[in-house]
Motif scaffolding. Structure first.
Motif, PDB file in Angstrom:
ATOM      1  N   GLN A  97       0.823  -1.204   0.000  1.00  0.00           N
ATOM      2  CA  GLN A  97       0.000   0.000   0.000  1.00  0.00           C
ATOM      3  C   GLN A  97       0.863   1.261   0.000  1.00  0.00           C
ATOM      4  N   HIS A  98       1.855   1.314   0.905  1.00  0.00           N
ATOM      5  CA  HIS A  98       2.684   2.536   0.943  1.00  0.00           C
ATOM      6  C   HIS A  98       3.814   2.520  -0.080  1.00  0.00           C
ATOM      7  N   LYS A  99       4.087   1.350  -0.693  1.00  0.00           N
ATOM      8  CA  LYS A  99       4.993   1.186  -1.833  1.00  0.00           C
ATOM      9  C   LYS A  99       6.482   1.319  -1.501  1.00  0.00           C
ATOM     10  N   ILE A 100       6.822   1.412  -0.228  1.00  0.00           N
ATOM     11  CA  ILE A 100       8.229   1.293   0.159  1.00  0.00           C
ATOM     12  C   ILE A 100       8.446  -0.173   0.496  1.00  0.00           C
ATOM     13  N   THR A 101       8.925  -0.938  -0.470  1.00  0.00           N
ATOM     14  CA  THR A 101       9.040  -2.383  -0.296  1.00  0.00           C
ATOM     15  C   THR A 101      10.461  -2.840   0.008  1.00  0.00           C
ATOM     16  N   GLY A 102      11.449  -1.999  -0.236  1.00  0.00           N
ATOM     17  CA  GLY A 102      12.839  -2.371   0.014  1.00  0.00           C
ATOM     18  C   GLY A 102      13.593  -1.246   0.694  1.00  0.00           C
ATOM     19  N   ASN A 103      14.832  -1.518   1.047  1.00  0.00           N
ATOM     20  CA  ASN A 103      15.656  -0.491   1.685  1.00  0.00           C
ATOM     21  C   ASN A 103      16.188   0.530   0.690  1.00  0.00           C
ATOM     22  N   ASP A 104      16.432   0.091  -0.527  1.00  0.00           N
ATOM     23  CA  ASP A 104      17.064   0.972  -1.507  1.00  0.00           C
ATOM     24  C   ASP A 104      16.352   0.902  -2.848  1.00  0.00           C
ATOM     25  N   PRO A 105      16.461   1.966  -3.651  1.00  0.00           N
ATOM     26  CA  PRO A 105      15.892   1.949  -5.000  1.00  0.00           C
ATOM     27  C   PRO A 105      16.771   1.113  -5.922  1.00  0.00           C
ATOM     28  N   PRO A 106      16.365   0.926  -7.164  1.00  0.00           N
ATOM     29  CA  PRO A 106      17.219   0.202  -8.113  1.00  0.00           C
ATOM     30  C   PRO A 106      18.598   0.866  -8.219  1.00  0.00           C
ATOM     31  N   LYS A 107      19.607   0.059  -8.493  1.00  0.00           N
ATOM     32  CA  LYS A 107      20.963   0.571  -8.597  1.00  0.00           C
ATOM     33  C   LYS A 107      21.028   1.735  -9.589  1.00  0.00           C
ATOM     34  N   TRP A 141      15.654   6.205  10.451  1.00  0.00           N
ATOM     35  CA  TRP A 141      14.665   6.919   9.642  1.00  0.00           C
ATOM     36  C   TRP A 141      15.172   6.996   8.212  1.00  0.00           C
ATOM     37  N   TRP A 142      14.402   6.461   7.286  1.00  0.00           N
ATOM     38  CA  TRP A 142      14.822   6.348   5.889  1.00  0.00           C
ATOM     39  C   TRP A 142      14.213   7.395   4.963  1.00  0.00           C
ATOM     40  N   GLU A 143      13.123   8.008   5.381  1.00  0.00           N
ATOM     41  CA  GLU A 143      12.296   8.785   4.443  1.00  0.00           C
ATOM     42  C   GLU A 143      12.673  10.261   4.383  1.00  0.00           C
ATOM     43  N   GLY A 144      13.971  10.530   4.137  1.00  0.00           N
ATOM     44  CA  GLY A 144      14.406  11.905   3.976  1.00  0.00           C
ATOM     45  C   GLY A 144      14.300  12.709   5.262  1.00  0.00           C
ATOM     46  N   THR A 152       7.661  17.550  13.953  1.00  0.00           N
ATOM     47  CA  THR A 152       7.973  18.958  14.191  1.00  0.00           C
ATOM     48  C   THR A 152       9.449  19.169  14.489  1.00  0.00           C
ATOM     49  N   ALA A 153      10.160  18.101  14.827  1.00  0.00           N
ATOM     50  CA  ALA A 153      11.598  18.180  15.078  1.00  0.00           C
ATOM     51  C   ALA A 153      12.189  16.788  14.930  1.00  0.00           C
ATOM     52  N   GLY A 154      13.499  16.723  14.761  1.00  0.00           N
ATOM     53  CA  GLY A 154      14.138  15.423  14.619  1.00  0.00           C
ATOM     54  C   GLY A 154      15.638  15.543  14.543  1.00  0.00           C
ATOM     55  N   MET A 155      16.303  14.407  14.571  1.00  0.00           N
ATOM     56  CA  MET A 155      17.764  14.363  14.534  1.00  0.00           C
ATOM     57  C   MET A 155      18.315  14.141  13.129  1.00  0.00           C
ATOM     58  N   THR A 156      17.532  13.531  12.263  1.00  0.00           N
ATOM     59  CA  THR A 156      17.991  13.139  10.935  1.00  0.00           C
ATOM     60  C   THR A 156      17.812  14.279   9.939  1.00  0.00           C
ATOM     61  N   HIS A 157      18.821  14.492   9.057  1.00  0.00           N
ATOM     62  CA  HIS A 157      18.669  15.494   8.002  1.00  0.00           C
ATOM     63  C   HIS A 157      18.214  14.869   6.693  1.00  0.00           C
ATOM     64  N   ARG A 162      24.986  14.379   2.081  1.00  0.00           N
ATOM     65  CA  ARG A 162      25.720  14.453   3.353  1.00  0.00           C
ATOM     66  C   ARG A 162      25.650  13.112   4.101  1.00  0.00           C
ATOM     67  N   GLY A 163      25.485  12.050   3.346  1.00  0.00           N
ATOM     68  CA  GLY A 163      25.463  10.723   3.954  1.00  0.00           C
ATOM     69  C   GLY A 163      24.103  10.281   4.445  1.00  0.00           C
ATOM     70  N   GLY A 164      23.060  10.994   4.058  1.00  0.00           N
ATOM     71  CA  GLY A 164      21.713  10.626   4.495  1.00  0.00           C
ATOM     72  C   GLY A 164      21.222   9.378   3.784  1.00  0.00           C
ATOM     73  N   ARG A 165      20.874   8.369   4.536  1.00  0.00           N
ATOM     74  CA  ARG A 165      20.305   7.133   3.990  1.00  0.00           C
ATOM     75  C   ARG A 165      19.269   6.555   4.937  1.00  0.00           C
ATOM     76  N   HIS A 166      19.707   6.108   6.114  1.00  0.00           N
ATOM     77  CA  HIS A 166      18.791   5.412   7.012  1.00  0.00           C
ATOM     78  C   HIS A 166      18.755   6.032   8.411  1.00  0.00           C
ATOM     79  N   GLY A 167      19.169   7.290   8.534  1.00  0.00           N
ATOM     80  CA  GLY A 167      19.081   7.944   9.837  1.00  0.00           C
ATOM     81  C   GLY A 167      20.158   8.958  10.106  1.00  0.00           C
ATOM     82  N   ASP A 168      21.300   8.864   9.439  1.00  0.00           N
ATOM     83  CA  ASP A 168      22.473   9.737   9.604  1.00  0.00           C
ATOM     84  C   ASP A 168      22.675  10.172  11.055  1.00  0.00           C
ATOM     85  N   LEU A 169      22.518  11.438  11.386  1.00  0.00           N
ATOM     86  CA  LEU A 169      22.801  11.906  12.749  1.00  0.00           C
ATOM     87  C   LEU A 169      21.879  11.274  13.788  1.00  0.00           C
TER      88      LEU A 169
END
Length: 442
Positions: A97-107, A141-144, A152-157, A162-169
């Motif tokens: 339903q939400h269509k995020i089925t894997g960790n990464d997009p196609p190569k 956190w993977w979704e940007g 309203t606030a968070g640690m991940t950029h 800048r290395g953002g993928r699955h949570g960074d900071l």
């Protein structure tokens, strides 16, 4: 005319008072709403806790939480991979339903293209924000940028440059203390809050504090197991620090705490030093755990604590992480969206664990998505559990694989495939699964 002017003035004054009264009522209502803390373990098997029966791993903080909670020991996540599982937790939707089925997009694809999916669905922080909740993302956190989901606030950029993928900071939380979380809670004051606590624990790298590693090394077990067991206890310690902070701030009574893991993990142990060297630096998980349709990958305890509203109890009811979002929304007076297929677990508790739902389902996909808009293109397995029976149905993409059937009450680690003995029951469970989601018709 003077009389009319006088009465119009009275009416205007009354209107202002009523408007102000409405604001006061709304403010009071917001102040009375429960806070929500969602704790998400990262890569931990369903039985790797003291309260779930593990003979060696010690989890005193989560044991205490279990004693104070409604504990669903037969909880599941639909998918045994981090990103789609976390997306289910934040949306209450299945991966297809939400269509995020894997960790990464196609190569080769810009991973930012996947962010259109988080923008197209309703997310808990956004929905809660409409009734006055502040929200904070920490950990996985993977979704940007988390503001895409309404935080309203968070640690991940979330910036790939800048290395953002699955949570960074955000991945520092727990491993490097909980100060950002504590600061957020303290800054909320009287405002209700939603906290996403998804530390990178006990996930690899398995580098626990030396004191914990020494504790498990004394049992004479392989180093890989000692490190993993120590990581589980390290994660437990951070949960204890968080729950203690709620106590110290007198917030526990009006806070709903929910616990779930994103997917399972069974630590693999190389047979000899040569294989150990070959696997150095790789994820060492056993085949029937992470990324698999077996219980080692999809089963998890699900716990809910809300003092004075939920009585501590153990339930053998089949539940799923898709139930978390509708349960929380109902608890704060909001309605789940029409797309959410989960149930309100508060109703299950009121009915002593009984539910009208006949079965639960899930779907397993490739780690790297094949088509980011077509879930069926990456599908590997669908699974179904009804009562004590579990069936696994491979996608037609997987040539040579056949359906499997297990009686998991007597075979919880799925060692004895009974498909040849009960083919008719497997066909019945396939019918239920097709009614849930017929991937071939997509």
């Amino acid at each position: 005319m003077k009389s009319f002017s006088k009465w119009s003035g009275y009416l205007f004054t009354i209107f202002l008072c009523l408007s102000h009264f409405s604001e006061l009522v709304q403010a009071e209502s917001a102040a009375c709403r429960p806070n929500i803390v969602l704790i998400l373990s990262d890569d931990q098997a369903w039985n790797d806790y003291s309260f779930m029966g593990h003979e060696m791993i010690e989890t005193p903080a989560l044991d205490k939480l279990a004693c104070e909670s409604a504990v669903f020991r037969r909880g599941y996540v639909p998918v045994s991979l981090c990103r789609p599982s976390l997306m289910t937790a934040i949306t209450g939707l299945y991966p297809h339903q939400h269509k995020i089925t894997g960790n990464d997009p196609p190569k080769g694809m810009d991973r930012r293209k996947l962010l259109k999916h988080i923008k197209s669905v309703d997310c808990l922080p956004e929905m809660l924000g409409k009734i006055g909740y502040k929200s904070f993302q920490s950990g996985k956190w993977w979704e940007g940028n988390p503001n895409l989901a309404g935080f309203t606030a968070g640690m991940t950029h979330g910036d790939p440059k800048r290395g953002g993928r699955h949570g960074d900071l955000g991945l520092k939380i727990g491993r490097e203390g909980l100060k950002p979380v504590f600061d957020f809670i303290d800054e909320c004051g009287q405002d209700p809050f939603f906290l996403w606590y998804a530390p990178f624990l006990p996930h690899t790298p398995h580098n626990p504090p030396q004191r914990l590693l020494d504790k498990y090394r004394q049992y004479g077990i392989p180093i890989e197991l000692a490190k993993y067991y120590a990581m589980c206890e390290w994660f437990d310690e951070t949960c204890g620090q968080l729950l203690n902070h709620l106590d110290e701030k007198c917030l526990s009574q009006n806070t709903i705490v929910v616990y779930v893991t994103d997917n399972g993990w069974i630590q693999d142990v190389p047979e000899n030093e040569q294989k150990r060297r070959q696997k150095k630096g790789r994820f060492l998980y056993a085949p029937k755990s992470k990324r698999s349709p077996y219980d080692g990958g999809i089963r998890t305890p699900i716990m809910i604590r809300w003092p004075c509203h939920i009585a501590p109890a153990d339930y053998n009811t089949l539940v799923s992480s898709i139930d978390i979002a509708p349960t929380l929304l109902n608890a704060v007076g909001l309605k789940p969206t029409e797309s959410m297929q989960g149930i309100n677990l508060m109703d299950v508790m009121c009915r002593c664990g009984y539910t009208d739902r006949d079965a639960i389902f899930g779907d397993i996909y490739e780690h790297d998505m094949i088509d980011i808009d077509d879930p069926a293109s990456s599908l590997k397995y669908r699974w179904c559990i009804q009562g004590d029976w579990k069936a696994i149905f491979p996608s037609s993409r997987l040539m040579g694989e056949s359906p499997e059937l297990y009686y998991i009450k007597g075979d919880p680690f799925e060692q004895n495939n009974l498909i040849s003995e009960y083919p008719e029951h497997a066909r019945y469970l396939l019918k239920l699964t097709d009614q849930w989601w017929d991937a071939g018709s997509q």
